[in-house]
Motif scaffolding. Structure first.
Motif, mmCIF file in Angstrom:
data_model
loop_
_atom_site.group_PDB
_atom_site.id
_atom_site.type_symbol
_atom_site.label_atom_id
_atom_site.label_comp_id
_atom_site.label_asym_id
_atom_site.label_seq_id
_atom_site.Cartn_x
_atom_site.Cartn_y
_atom_site.Cartn_z
ATOM 1 N N VAL A 194 0.834 -1.204 0.000
ATOM 2 C CA VAL A 194 0.000 0.000 0.000
ATOM 3 C C VAL A 194 0.869 1.255 0.000
ATOM 4 O O VAL A 194 0.642 2.203 -0.773
ATOM 5 N N LEU A 195 1.875 1.298 0.849
ATOM 6 C CA LEU A 195 2.725 2.478 0.969
ATOM 7 C C LEU A 195 3.571 2.681 -0.288
ATOM 8 O O LEU A 195 3.781 3.816 -0.729
ATOM 9 N N LYS A 196 4.041 1.592 -0.894
ATOM 10 C CA LYS A 196 4.773 1.740 -2.148
ATOM 11 C C LYS A 196 3.848 2.197 -3.263
ATOM 12 O O LYS A 196 4.257 2.975 -4.142
ATOM 13 N N GLY A 197 2.600 1.762 -3.206
ATOM 14 C CA GLY A 197 1.627 2.261 -4.177
ATOM 15 C C GLY A 197 1.442 3.764 -4.058
ATOM 16 O O GLY A 197 1.383 4.484 -5.065
ATOM 17 N N MET A 198 1.342 4.263 -2.813
ATOM 18 C CA MET A 198 1.238 5.704 -2.612
ATOM 19 C C MET A 198 2.471 6.420 -3.147
ATOM 20 O O MET A 198 2.377 7.466 -3.810
ATOM 21 N N MET A 199 3.661 5.862 -2.875
ATOM 22 C CA MET A 199 4.891 6.524 -3.330
ATOM 23 C C MET A 199 5.011 6.473 -4.855
ATOM 24 O O MET A 199 5.517 7.423 -5.467
ATOM 25 N N LYS A 200 4.544 5.410 -5.493
ATOM 26 C CA LYS A 200 4.537 5.364 -6.958
ATOM 27 C C LYS A 200 3.627 6.467 -7.518
ATOM 28 O O LYS A 200 3.988 7.139 -8.499
ATOM 29 N N VAL A 223 9.718 -4.606 10.220
ATOM 30 C CA VAL A 223 10.678 -3.500 10.127
ATOM 31 C C VAL A 223 10.546 -2.811 8.771
ATOM 32 O O VAL A 223 10.627 -1.582 8.674
ATOM 33 N N ASP A 224 10.309 -3.587 7.723
ATOM 34 C CA ASP A 224 10.074 -2.973 6.405
ATOM 35 C C ASP A 224 8.831 -2.086 6.427
ATOM 36 O O ASP A 224 8.792 -1.050 5.738
ATOM 37 N N ASN A 225 7.798 -2.491 7.166
ATOM 38 C CA ASN A 225 6.610 -1.635 7.285
ATOM 39 C C ASN A 225 6.978 -0.262 7.839
ATOM 40 O O ASN A 225 6.518 0.775 7.357
ATOM 41 N N ILE A 226 7.821 -0.260 8.884
ATOM 42 C CA ILE A 226 8.223 1.002 9.514
ATOM 43 C C ILE A 226 9.107 1.802 8.574
ATOM 44 O O ILE A 226 8.971 3.034 8.464
ATOM 45 N N ILE A 227 10.010 1.129 7.875
ATOM 46 C CA ILE A 227 10.877 1.821 6.919
ATOM 47 C C ILE A 227 10.038 2.456 5.809
ATOM 48 O O ILE A 227 10.313 3.593 5.379
ATOM 49 N N ALA A 228 9.002 1.752 5.351
ATOM 50 C CA ALA A 228 8.145 2.308 4.306
ATOM 51 C C ALA A 228 7.420 3.564 4.795
ATOM 52 O O ALA A 228 7.271 4.533 4.038
ATOM 53 N N CYS A 229 6.978 3.563 6.053
ATOM 54 C CA CYS A 229 6.382 4.781 6.619
ATOM 55 C C CYS A 229 7.404 5.914 6.649
ATOM 56 O O CYS A 229 7.080 7.078 6.333
ATOM 57 N N SER A 230 8.642 5.593 7.043
ATOM 58 C CA SER A 230 9.702 6.599 7.071
ATOM 59 C C SER A 230 9.969 7.151 5.676
ATOM 60 O O SER A 230 10.112 8.368 5.492
ATOM 61 N N ASN A 231 10.047 6.267 4.671
ATOM 62 C CA ASN A 231 10.259 6.720 3.298
ATOM 63 C C ASN A 231 9.178 7.704 2.880
ATOM 64 O O ASN A 231 9.461 8.749 2.278
ATOM 65 N N VAL A 251 13.672 5.478 -6.025
ATOM 66 C CA VAL A 251 12.889 5.762 -7.229
ATOM 67 C C VAL A 251 12.980 4.597 -8.212
ATOM 68 O O VAL A 251 11.976 4.171 -8.800
ATOM 69 N N ALA A 252 14.177 4.067 -8.387
ATOM 70 C CA ALA A 252 14.344 2.933 -9.305
ATOM 71 C C ALA A 252 13.529 1.728 -8.842
ATOM 72 O O ALA A 252 12.922 1.022 -9.659
ATOM 73 N N ASP A 253 13.510 1.480 -7.536
ATOM 74 C CA ASP A 253 12.733 0.354 -7.018
ATOM 75 C C ASP A 253 11.239 0.578 -7.217
ATOM 76 O O ASP A 253 10.510 -0.362 -7.578
ATOM 77 N N LEU A 254 10.773 1.803 -6.996
ATOM 78 C CA LEU A 254 9.353 2.097 -7.195
ATOM 79 C C LEU A 254 8.976 1.913 -8.668
ATOM 80 O O LEU A 254 7.916 1.351 -8.993
#
Length: 785
Positions: free
Chosen positions: A293-299, A379-387, A329-332
């Motif tokens: 979900v968070l990566k979708g928002m960032m995309k 931990v990835d969930n928290i990192i995604a919030c930080s991103n 950005v490349a990962d997104l």
């Protein structure tokens, strides 16, 4: 003598807002049920007031200015009523009930027996707890500790209700003994927050203050249910909504408190039941899909950035303060939308609604709780919030930042005081202050302690509050481990399941509650706590202690240290606990940020510990905030399996059960329920109200069973289900955890459900799952042993 199984649950979710008149009535009923009208009311008058009593419930902060005369919520009142109860578990109670009888009772029944009044001991081969004097209790525990072959055969568990002063002495004693075995309730909840935030921002705490909620344009609530777990937060969200802030809720369940709220102190809305709308956008993703979900928002932010010629991301902030932007950005770009929508169960347009709120906002706070922290990729969930926050510079400015909302009232303070299975950064200052050499090797956290216990590697186990067995994953293994410990010591106010599950000698040491007067040689004492936003303040009880035999937690630690360490390790323990100012003076010389502790904490609202991230100072290896790539996990389950996540009822706090109702979800007189989507119920040939057995399927290949749960049709995403803990904790494999934080994945348990087998007694079945000898004798084929 057995507690009967839950009756047919009544389910009527209705549409009433959270709070309001039902909350007021529930508070009064709880005080009456606990026979605590007078002491409970007296405690509520000073609850969360300046120089008053800090609520023994959650860690949500109080306003530093303009506090209400009634600065507490329904669940805080329940916690106070439970502590101020007129019920007593006296030696006569233990003489009437054997330990076998107590083991067959429910968690709720044990809680209802009231305050333990004297130190008690269950000796080897005995059927009853009997009284023991404090001197004899300390001597017995001290002898056991001195006779250990290795200090790492001892483990010291801590609950988040332990004060700063008690926690500091507790870790000092354990390290002087020679161990870092400090399994802590943080390991079960917000350890992932600390690990993730340290990697991205250099500090394992949130970077906002309560005042920031008055300045935020948008507030995201992810994996959190404030209505039940942090009810006072709803007044903050209500105020934000009324001034025009947008609130986005991302949670698999549609929670009443995130839809509408009535402040019980507002007479008109309370009488009419007309609430304030809270969430402006509400997304219900599948459990475990938060990164998607968070990566979708960032995309979508990246798409808007390219359309709007670079005016979405805060490039000035990113250049000055961040690393890893190009890689992120490349990962997104490389993450396909099909992966995001399949994993989350949401459409692009649904995610876009949340993204548009974020882009419109000039200052955003992201809040989360255990819905994010209890996953294999927590931990990835928290990192995604930080991103998400860092991309728009939403750290270190008013109205913006990360906000992990911790549960227990001093769980954050305990970690600050050194309750940690790794040596704290100020370990050398501790050594200089007290003249000893502390161990440097890492110790046991909760998840690592459980198999060591089961293998017989722990010979002395002490709990400072809490309910270790019920709170932990893999309940069968925990019960097996407790049964193998020669001596267990439990500091507590009331009886719980851990206390009756030991196999060797067990001692129960009753302590003062937060609301009670603590009179020492130096006069009446106060303790201190740290709330979820790093505010350190005092707490001083006013009620008469429930028994003259109760001791404070600091004095209990001191008594044990004197008995266990040769010559007390050279520490003047009696002097320290005669006047807690002396403990705070020692803390001020050891822990950075606590300079002039005694004078600063006597200020009306206490003081705020400095947060480096909030000042855009990054204590990371790169010297900057790190944007970090988070893999999108593959969460496809075999056909027929559901994603089960555990939740709290509205009538409980952590593992403490106050009653059998869950008012906000419309469930009454039941706890053994499983909330399922209508289609999932029909596909399995079931109907609402049916009894089912629930089995989990861990990577270790072992099936774990929670028998006889009632099916409740509920608004959860298809393919998922929810059940209350601690009843469902038996389903969580100890090996199912985030590998970096070691936090159990209680919010993503692959399970199957099937019609319950006839003739299985609910309480008896739970008992068989908890106690090894009974498991071996039972007919629960496939249950974990």
């Amino acid at each position: 003598m057995r507690t009967p199984p839950d009756p047919q649950p009544r389910h009527d979710p209705g549409a009433k807002p959270a709070g309001g008149m039902p909350a007021l009535l529930s508070t009064m009923r709880q005080l009456a049920r606990e026979k605590a009208i007078v002491p409970g009311t007296a405690a509520l008058r000073v609850l969360n007031q300046e120089h008053g009593v800090d609520c023994p419930g959650c860690a949500w902060p109080e306003p530093r200015e303009h506090r209400s005369s009634f600065e507490f919520c329904e669940n805080g009142a329940k916690a106070v009523a439970a502590e101020a109860t007129g019920k007593r578990a006296t030696p006569e109670f233990f003489a009437r009930h054997s330990v076998e009888e107590l083991r067959h009772q429910s968690d709720w029944w044990l809680e209802q027996q009231g305050r333990v009044t004297q130190p008690m001991i269950l000796r080897d081969e005995s059927r009853h707890f009997v009284p023991i004097s404090w001197d004899d209790a300390f001597a017995r525990a001290g002898e056991a500790l001195r006779n250990l072959e290795n200090p790492n055969q001892a483990a010291f568990y801590t609950s988040g209700r332990t004060s700063n002063e008690a926690a500091f002495l507790y870790q000092l004693f354990g390290r002087m003994l020679g161990t870092n075995n400090f399994p802590d309730c943080s390991n079960l909840c917000h350890e992932s927050s600390g690990v993730g935030l340290k990697q991205t921002m250099g500090i394992g705490k949130g970077a906002v203050q309560l005042e920031d909620f008055e300045k935020a344009d948008a507030i995201f609530i992810i994996g959190q249910n404030p209505g039940t777990n942090h009810p006072r937060m709803l007044t903050t969200l209500q105020a934000a909504r009324r001034r025009g802030a947008e609130i986005v809720a991302i949670n698999p369940l549609r929670e009443r408190g995130l839809l509408s709220f009535v402040h019980p102190q507002e007479v008109g809305p309370t009488l009419t039941g007309k609430g304030t709308e809270i969430a402006t956008v509400y997304l219900q993703p599948l459990p475990g899909s938060d990164v998607a979900v968070l990566k979708g928002m960032m995309k979508q932010m990246l798409d808007a950035e390219r359309r709007d010629r670079g005016r979405v991301m805060d490039h000035g902030f990113i250049r000055a303060h961040c690393t890893g932007y190009d890689e992120l950005v490349a990962d997104l770009d490389a993450t396909p939308w099909t992966q995001i929508t399949e994993q989350s169960g949401l459409t692009q347009s649904e995610i876009l609604k949340a993204t548009e709120v974020y882009i419109r906002s000039r200052a955003t706070i992201v809040c989360w709780a255990m819905g994010l922290t209890q996953h294999e990729n927590a931990v990835d969930n928290i990192i995604a919030c930080s991103n998400l926050l860092l991309l728009r510079g939403n750290v270190g400015r008013p109205g913006a930042g990360p906000c992990p909302v911790r549960g227990h009232s001093n769980v954050q303070g305990d970690r600050t005081m050194g309750i940690d299975h790794t040596p704290p950064p100020w370990i050398e200052a501790l050594e200089r202050e007290f003249g000893f050499r502390a161990p440097r090797d890492g110790g046991l956290d909760v998840v690592n302690a459980i198999p060591v216990m089961a293998d017989g590697g722990i010979r002395f186990f002490m709990t400072m509050g809490g309910n270790f067995l019920s709170a932990s994953p893999d309940t069968a293994m925990v019960g097996e481990g407790l049964a193998r410990i020669p001596l267990s010591v439990h500091v507590t106010t009331k009886l719980n399941r851990t206390h009756v599950s030991g196999g060797g000698e067990v001692m129960i040491w009753p302590c003062l509650g937060r609301t009670e007067t603590d009179l020492r040689a130096g006069g009446e004492q106060f303790v201190t706590v740290e709330d979820s936003m790093s505010v350190v303040h005092s707490s001083q009880g006013r009620n008469r202690p429930a028994s003259p035999h109760l001791r404070s937690e600091p004095s209990i630690v001191a008594g044990l240290a004197k008995a266990a360490l040769p010559d007390g390790g050279g520490v003047e323990w009696d002097a320290l606990v005669a006047d807690y100012d002396r403990i705070r003076d020692a803390i001020s010389r050891v822990i950075p940020g606590f300079e002039n502790f005694n004078s600063r904490v006597r200020e009306p609202a206490g003081f705020v510990l400095r947060n480096t991230a909030a000042h855009r100072e990054w204590k990371t290896e790169t010297g900057k905030a790190n944007l970090v790539i988070t893999p999108t996990p593959s969460l496809r389950l075999p056909a027929g399996q559901l994603r089960l996540f555990t939740i709290r009822s509205h009538d409980q706090y952590n593992t403490t059960i106050y009653g059998l109702d869950d008012r906000y979800r419309g469930i009454k007189q039941a706890r053994r329920v499983i909330l399922m989507h209508a289609d999932d119920i029909a596909e399995r040939g079931l109907k609402a109200g049916d009894w089912v057995d629930v089995r989990s399927h861990g990577a270790d290949g072992r099936e774990r069973e929670a028998p006889r749960f009632r099916v409740v049709e509920y608004d959860v995403p298809k393919g998922s289900a929810a059940a209350y803990f601690p009843e469902a904790n038996v389903l969580v494999p100890v090996g199912s955890r985030d590998r970096r934080s070691n936090t159990p994945s209680s919010k993503m348990i692959p399970v199957t459900v099937q019609p319950a087998r006839a003739g299985v007694d609910v309480v008896g079945a739970d008992e068989r799952l908890v106690h090894r000898a009974a498991v071996e004798a039972s007919n629960l084929t496939g249950a974990a042993v």
